[in-house]
Motif scaffolding. Structure first.
Motif, PDB file in Angstrom:
ATOM      1  N   LEU A   1      -4.200  10.115   1.443  1.00  0.00           N
ATOM      2  CA  LEU A   1      -4.649   9.339   0.287  1.00  0.00           C
ATOM      3  C   LEU A   1      -3.793   8.089   0.190  1.00  0.00           C
ATOM      4  O   LEU A   1      -2.565   8.171   0.219  1.00  0.00           O
ATOM      5  N   SER A   2      -4.440   6.949   0.079  1.00  0.00           N
ATOM      6  CA  SER A   2      -3.676   5.699  -0.007  1.00  0.00           C
ATOM      7  C   SER A   2      -4.293   4.792  -1.057  1.00  0.00           C
ATOM      8  O   SER A   2      -5.482   4.872  -1.355  1.00  0.00           O
ATOM      9  N   GLN A   3      -3.448   3.934  -1.614  1.00  0.00           N
ATOM     10  CA  GLN A   3      -3.897   3.024  -2.669  1.00  0.00           C
ATOM     11  C   GLN A   3      -3.198   1.685  -2.523  1.00  0.00           C
ATOM     12  O   GLN A   3      -1.990   1.631  -2.266  1.00  0.00           O
TER      13      GLN A   3
ATOM     14  N   GLU B   1       0.855  -1.192   0.000  1.00  0.00           N
ATOM     15  CA  GLU B   1       0.000   0.000   0.000  1.00  0.00           C
ATOM     16  C   GLU B   1       0.887   1.237   0.000  1.00  0.00           C
ATOM     17  O   GLU B   1       1.878   1.306   0.730  1.00  0.00           O
TER      18      GLU B   1
ATOM     19  N   MET C   1      -6.274  10.952  -7.149  1.00  0.00           N
ATOM     20  CA  MET C   1      -5.848   9.560  -7.345  1.00  0.00           C
ATOM     21  C   MET C   1      -7.028   8.795  -7.905  1.00  0.00           C
ATOM     22  O   MET C   1      -8.183   9.200  -7.748  1.00  0.00           O
TER      23      MET C   1
ATOM     24  N   THR D   1      -8.573   3.059  -3.710  1.00  0.00           N
ATOM     25  CA  THR D   1      -8.030   4.226  -3.026  1.00  0.00           C
ATOM     26  C   THR D   1      -8.893   4.564  -1.820  1.00  0.00           C
ATOM     27  O   THR D   1     -10.119   4.522  -1.890  1.00  0.00           O
TER      28      THR D   1
END
Length: 626
Positions: free
Chosen positions: A371-373, A319, A355, A360
């Protein structure tokens, strides 16, 4: 006779050097030599991401994960990049943490704070910890005009104010190993003291500013009462004073620092490769406004692409996370977030982040946007972070407010540009790769690594320092901060010539020609500049440097004609080119015998000679192309 001969030789030598540079760059562009392999370059400092003059990200050396990014203005860009692999965290961008918690909060972080204050000068030593302030007035911060600001609780109507804030520390050992910050807002001036020692002095700051206490100042913290003192001065209009003490919240302090394997700085991109345990992370900063395939000149959008690869060939849970402190950046807590056409957007003040919505997650805690993916086989173990910036002040040109080039239809939005870039980011990267290879090869054909380290980053430096707008008759205008500054334009021409951006060269000259061709400009020479951003109508430099400006314009026009092998652009402005050449002839006649001591590259006589030589060459080319 000897002196005059020497002068002529020096002038001839300088002319040969100047024309040699132009020929060299031109030859470089048209060279058919065998390609030179790309060699990684790392200048001491370069523009990491060119977005707008107000928001372009700068980097010193290779220290992406050693300290925080900064904008071109020097202001901190508080972003942290984290990669989580099978539960273990690695920090690849930014410092250990920018999250802060209040020890003695600002007014907007509390219901107000109590302090002692005086409008009159209290005498020497008022800022010392031991000073007796028992006879001072007591009021709640912040200080300023009570009406119109919910955070202001005590009126400040005098020119000066002296405020002492008592801060109790129960156990200073709990602060050990942490960074301590003084945060403040002021209008007009503030001078801060910590426990009697001078700390900082600043002018107007409408946004919250945070400055770190020095190790020496932290050493002076004691158990019990400490004093943070401030002197405020209001020179006119509304006043504001608010200040407090904060400690870093080590949210990411346990993250491992990644190992930098490779860095390569090219004309349109900067590439990083990091080792994170068994996973390799590639980060690419791409400035798409430098693209040539699509007309994206002036687009206020850039992106950071990322991709991971498992070197052990095993499956990992990966991640990527970006944490941006919006309050630190803008002094504001308002954050908007929405999903549109499969893109997740976040906006605060003028900053846009984006994003892909797929895989996400978004969160906002204490003014931090996260913000994370998830990176997996489904998304090719890759993705992008889009960064956009809303336009600042619009340029006023002779009473008219000009539209940004990217928003010529007056209905465009930054988010639309971001989606357009995001939807074709892989094609954009491929095009930028081809351009970077082309310019890298040409740089090494001309010279060595030192030259490449200077010329390649200059492409991004130019776009990060200039604004492209559309004139009322649909011409492209390009401006630096000092609008139409002939000397600065002249300095940029070799760079633009190297990168074959004749279109940008014309955009720099267009507003000057239009300004001169207006009936209000009555002089025989061009202006040195036509204003200071954002107003183009009043010159900043009253000493016009007339010979230099006229000669530079003639030489720059010659460079355009020779680069295009076409006289049409010069033909449009031939009347003024002839006017300026005649002016240089007059100046030459008035100063027929220059002093040898004054002869240098900026000497008026030298400039006259160079300008007239360019004019003579233009006449020859005019006859040749007709």
């Amino acid at each position: 006779m000897e002196i005059r001969l020497t002068i002529k030789l020096v002038i001839l030598w300088k002319t040969i050097i100047l024309l040699g540079i132009i020929v060299l760059l031109s030859a470089c562009f048209h060279s058919e030599k065998e390609a030179v392999p790309s060699i990684g370059i790392v200048p001491d400092e370069h523009m990491l991401l060119a977005i707008t003059p107000d928001f372009s990200i700068k980097m010193a050396g290779d220290a992406l994960n050693k300290h925080y990014l900064r904008l071109k203005s020097g202001k901190l860009f508080p972003v942290i990049g984290i990669l989580r692999i099978d539960g273990r965290t690695y920090r690849f961008m930014g410092g250990d943490s920018l999250r802060i918690s209040p020890i003695a909060p600002l007014a907007n972080d509390s219901v107000g704070w109590s302090g002692k204050y005086s409008y009159l000068f209290p005498g020497k030593g008022w800022e010392q910890k031991e000073y007796d302030d028992s006879f001072w007035k007591e009021g709640n911060g912040a200080f300023g005009p009570v009406k119109g600001n919910s955070n202001i609780r005590t009126a400040w109507g005098a020119e000066n104010i002296y405020v002492r804030r008592h801060i109790k520390i129960d156990n200073k050992d709990t602060l050990e190993g942490h960074k301590i910050y003084v945060c403040y807002i002021c209008d007009d001036q503030i001078k801060l003291f910590w426990n009697g020692d001078f700390f900082s002095e600043k002018g107007i700051t409408y946004q919250t500013q945070c400055e770190r206490l020095t190790d020496e100042a932290i050493a002076h913290i004691c158990n019990g009462t400490n004093v943070l003192a401030a002197y405020g001065r209001n020179t006119g209009g509304p006043a504001l004073l608010d200040f407090g003490l904060y400690i870093e919240n080590k949210t990411y302090s346990e993250a491992d620092t990644v190992l930098l394997k490779q860095i390569d700085i090219q004309a349109t991109q900067t590439h990083y490769v990091f080792q994170c345990g068994d996973v390799e992370l590639q980060i690419d900063f791409v400035s798409p406004s430098l693209s040539e395939m699509w007309n994206m000149t002036g687009w206020p959008v850039g992106f950071l692409s990322y991709q991971v690869r498992a070197e052990d060939k095993k499956e990992h849970t990966v991640e990527i996370l970006f944490d941006v402190d919006m309050e630190w950046m803008f002094g504001k807590r308002k954050i908007d977030s929405w999903v549109e056409q499969e893109w997740r957007f976040v906006k605060s003040d003028s900053l846009y982040l984006g994003m892909t919505a797929d895989e996400t997650t978004f969160s906002c805690d204490d003014s931090h946007v996260v913000l994370s993916q998830k990176l997996c086989a489904e998304n090719g173990n890759k993705g992008i972070l889009l960064i956009g910036c809303g336009e600042g002040q619009r340029i006023q040109y002779v009473g008219e407010r000009l539209q940004p080039l990217w928003n010529s239809n007056r209905t465009g939005e930054v988010k639309e540009l971001m989606m357009a870039v995001g939807n074709k980011y892989q094609k954009l990267r491929e095009e930028c790769d081809k351009l970077d290879k082309l310019w890298n090869n040409k740089a090494f054909q001309v010279s060595d690594k030192t030259f490449a380290e200077q010329i390649l980053p200059s492409y991004r430096n130019f776009i990060s320092s200039h604004r492209f707008v559309l004139s009322s008759d649909h011409k492209s205008f390009c401006f630096g901060d000092t609008l139409g500054n002939v000397r600065e334009i002249y300095k940029n021409f070799p760079v633009l010539l190297f990168f074959n951006r004749v279109d940008w060269m014309k955009s720099l000259l267009n507003p000057i020609f239009e300004y001169c061709e207006d009936e209000r400009w009555k002089r025989k020479y061009p202006p040195y500049d036509i204003g200071l951003y954002p107003v183009a109508s009043k010159q900043v430099k009253t000493d016009n440097c007339a010979e230099e400006a006229a000669a530079n314009m003639l030489m720059m026009m010659l460079a355009i004609v020779e680069a295009e092998q076409n006289f049409s652009y010069a033909e449009l402005h031939w009347e003024h080119l002839c006017l300026w050449a005649n002016y240089l002839k007059e100046r030459m006649a008035e100063n027929a015998s220059p002093s040898i001591e004054l002869l240098d590259g900026n000497d008026e006589h030298v400039k006259c000679v160079l300008g007239l030589m360019a004019y003579r060459k233009l006449i020859q080319l005019k006859d040749a192309y007709e």
